[in-house]
Design an enzyme around this catalytic site. Structure first.
Site, PDB file in Angstrom:
ATOM      1  N   ASP A   1     -25.209 -34.123 -20.687  1.00 35.69           N
ATOM      2  CA  ASP A   1     -24.979 -35.337 -21.613  1.00 35.69           C
ATOM      3  C   ASP A   1     -24.128 -34.619 -22.708  1.00 35.69           C
ATOM      4  O   ASP A   1     -24.328 -33.225 -22.961  1.00 35.69           O
ATOM      5  CB  ASP A   1     -25.972 -36.180 -21.916  1.00 35.69           C
ATOM      6  CG  ASP A   1     -25.530 -37.494 -22.523  1.00 35.69           C
ATOM      7  OD1 ASP A   1     -24.511 -37.512 -23.182  1.00 35.69           O
ATOM      8  OD2 ASP A   1     -25.965 -38.613 -22.024  1.00 35.69           O
TER       9      ASP A   1
ATOM     10  N   ASN B   1     -20.405 -40.049 -14.305  1.00 38.66           N
ATOM     11  CA  ASN B   1     -20.684 -41.651 -15.029  1.00 38.66           C
ATOM     12  C   ASN B   1     -20.606 -41.497 -16.575  1.00 38.66           C
ATOM     13  O   ASN B   1     -20.508 -42.684 -16.964  1.00 38.66           O
ATOM     14  CB  ASN B   1     -22.189 -41.666 -14.836  1.00 38.66           C
ATOM     15  CG  ASN B   1     -22.924 -42.796 -15.552  1.00 38.66           C
ATOM     16  OD1 ASN B   1     -22.822 -43.866 -15.375  1.00 38.66           O
ATOM     17  ND2 ASN B   1     -23.792 -42.390 -16.614  1.00 38.66           N
TER      18      ASN B   1
ATOM     19  N   TYR C   1      -9.836 -49.382 -21.951  1.00 40.97           N
ATOM     20  CA  TYR C   1     -11.178 -49.438 -20.953  1.00 40.97           C
ATOM     21  C   TYR C   1     -10.743 -49.941 -19.581  1.00 40.97           C
ATOM     22  O   TYR C   1     -10.954 -49.330 -18.401  1.00 40.97           O
ATOM     23  CB  TYR C   1     -12.237 -50.297 -21.640  1.00 40.97           C
ATOM     24  CG  TYR C   1     -13.561 -50.035 -20.766  1.00 40.97           C
ATOM     25  CD1 TYR C   1     -14.347 -48.854 -21.249  1.00 40.97           C
ATOM     26  CD2 TYR C   1     -13.960 -50.961 -20.056  1.00 40.97           C
ATOM     27  CE1 TYR C   1     -15.600 -48.684 -20.456  1.00 40.97           C
ATOM     28  CE2 TYR C   1     -15.454 -50.837 -19.578  1.00 40.97           C
ATOM     29  CZ  TYR C   1     -16.045 -49.751 -19.633  1.00 40.97           C
ATOM     30  OH  TYR C   1     -17.408 -49.614 -19.035  1.00 40.97           O
TER      31      TYR C   1
ATOM     32  N   LYS D   1     -10.676 -47.864 -16.160  1.00 42.35           N
ATOM     33  CA  LYS D   1     -11.640 -48.015 -14.881  1.00 42.35           C
ATOM     34  C   LYS D   1     -10.800 -48.400 -13.636  1.00 42.35           C
ATOM     35  O   LYS D   1     -11.177 -48.043 -12.641  1.00 42.35           O
ATOM     36  CB  LYS D   1     -12.700 -49.182 -15.325  1.00 42.35           C
ATOM     37  CG  LYS D   1     -13.666 -48.647 -16.289  1.00 42.35           C
ATOM     38  CD  LYS D   1     -14.398 -47.424 -16.162  1.00 42.35           C
ATOM     39  CE  LYS D   1     -15.726 -47.269 -17.043  1.00 42.35           C
ATOM     40  NZ  LYS D   1     -16.339 -46.153 -16.702  1.00 42.35           N
TER      41      LYS D   1
ATOM     42  N   ILE E   1     -24.461 -54.711 -18.030  1.00 49.10           N
ATOM     43  CA  ILE E   1     -25.784 -54.101 -17.723  1.00 49.10           C
ATOM     44  C   ILE E   1     -26.433 -53.843 -19.016  1.00 49.10           C
ATOM     45  O   ILE E   1     -25.823 -53.453 -20.107  1.00 49.10           O
ATOM     46  CB  ILE E   1     -25.551 -52.665 -17.100  1.00 49.10           C
ATOM     47  CG1 ILE E   1     -24.799 -52.955 -15.838  1.00 49.10           C
ATOM     48  CG2 ILE E   1     -27.010 -52.043 -16.872  1.00 49.10           C
ATOM     49  CD1 ILE E   1     -25.276 -53.891 -14.612  1.00 49.10           C
TER      50      ILE E   1
ATOM     51  N   THR F   1     -27.485 -51.677 -21.583  1.00 45.87           N
ATOM     52  CA  THR F   1     -27.682 -50.399 -22.272  1.00 45.87           C
ATOM     53  C   THR F   1     -27.136 -50.484 -23.726  1.00 45.87           C
ATOM     54  O   THR F   1     -26.508 -51.562 -23.774  1.00 45.87           O
ATOM     55  CB  THR F   1     -26.855 -49.584 -21.121  1.00 45.87           C
ATOM     56  OG1 THR F   1     -25.247 -49.610 -21.663  1.00 45.87           O
ATOM     57  CG2 THR F   1     -26.871 -49.671 -19.799  1.00 45.87           C
TER      58      THR F   1
END
Ligand SMILES: NC(=O)c1ccc[n+]([C@@H]2O[C@H](COP(=O)([O-])OP(=O)(O)OC[C@H]3O[C@@H](n4cnc5c(N)ncnc54)[C@H](O)[C@@H]3O)[C@@H](O)[C@H]2O)c1
Length: 255
Positions: A38, A91, A162, A166, A195, A197
């Protein structure tokens, strides 16, 4: 019973939060040794701590996927920790609000915001994939999963950079799957819906009700539900799956 990834070594970028953290934990539960990368070492170390507390083996690596040298060093560190690289989950990603572009329409995006999103979400995946493929080639194979999104399949409002990044991740995944199949390397994408997060907090605050009204399963997904799909795609059970963009979205893209 042996785990799905028993004896395999794996790398997860963006492994210090959300989907990456849940997937690193799932990989370890299924028997993999996991290199958790990370932006900051602290975030990666928190995930490693959770893996070790559950009896797994992992190492933490600091890596900004926009820096070529850091990406090369990350893959080298994962390989040297575990003697190879069987699975990689590319990811790491950012959303519009992280570049001050929340609610901004396509033509109104600041060029810097556009560039940054493309650099992290698309070129970051390609940078990682280059080094992972180089290692997997030497070993005679491996499995790569890239995080795309339902934004890789559909147009979403006020998210042009974005969405473009993607869609391109889906394209890169398909092209790389074709190019590297004969080298025994499978390349797939996962396309999460909404999701729960840190990444979705901003859009849920701004238009959560409208979004949920569109989801056939009528709820947000959990990071663990993406982790399950990624674990399968990385495992030998998915031995004939390559070039796929797998939606895990509660039915969002089916409507
Ligand atoms: N949460 C969702 O609903 C959702 C839906 C579809 C796709 N995704 C994608 O899933 C991935 C993970 O998102 P999440 O929801 O877990 O978000 P998150 O913000 O919880 O985690 C993203 C992680 O990526 C790391 N990161 C950001 N920039 C980086 C960089 N330059 N180098 C290295 N690491 C970096 C962050 O530090 C963070 O730990 C992203 O690619 C995101 O676009 C998320």
């Amino acid at each position: 019973m042996a785990g799905l990834l028993e004896g395999k070594s794996a790398l997860v970028t963006g492994g210090g939060s959300g989907i990456g953290r849940a997937t690193a934990l799932a990989f370890a539960r299924e028997g993999a040794w996991v290199a958790v990368a990370d932006l900051t070492l602290e975030r990666a170390q928190e995930t490693v701590g959770a893996i070790e507390a559950a009896g797994g083996q992992a190492v933490a690596i600091a890596c900004d996927v926009t820096e070529e040298e850091a990406v090369a060093a990350m893959v080298a560190a994962a390989v040297s920790a575990f003697g190879g690289l069987d699975c990689a989950f590319n990811n790491a990603g950012i959303a519009p609000f992280q570049v001050n572009a929340a609610g901004v329409k396509a033509a109104d995006l600041a060029p810097e915001a556009w560039q940054r999103i493309l650099d992290v979400n698309l070129t970051g995946v390609w940078r990682c994939l280059r080094h992972e493929v180089a290692q997997m080639r030497r070993q005679g194979g491996g499995a790569i999963v890239n995080t795309a999104s339902i934004a890789g399949l559909l147009g979403l409002p006020t998210a042009a950079a974005y969405v473009a990044s993607k869609h391109a991740v889906v394209g890169l995944t398909r092209a790389a799957a074709v190019d590297h199949a004969e080298e025994g390397i499978r390349v797939n994408a996962v396309c999460p819906g909404y999701i729960e997060t840190p990444m979705t907090e901003d859009s849920m605050r701004r238009r959560g009700e409208r979004i949920m009204a569109r989801v056939p399963l009528a709820r947000m997904g959990q990071a663990e539900e993406i982790a399950q799909a990624v674990t399968f795609l990385c495992s030998d059970r998915a031995s004939f799956v390559t070039g796929a963009a797998w939606t895990v979205d509660g039915g969002y893209a089916a409507v």
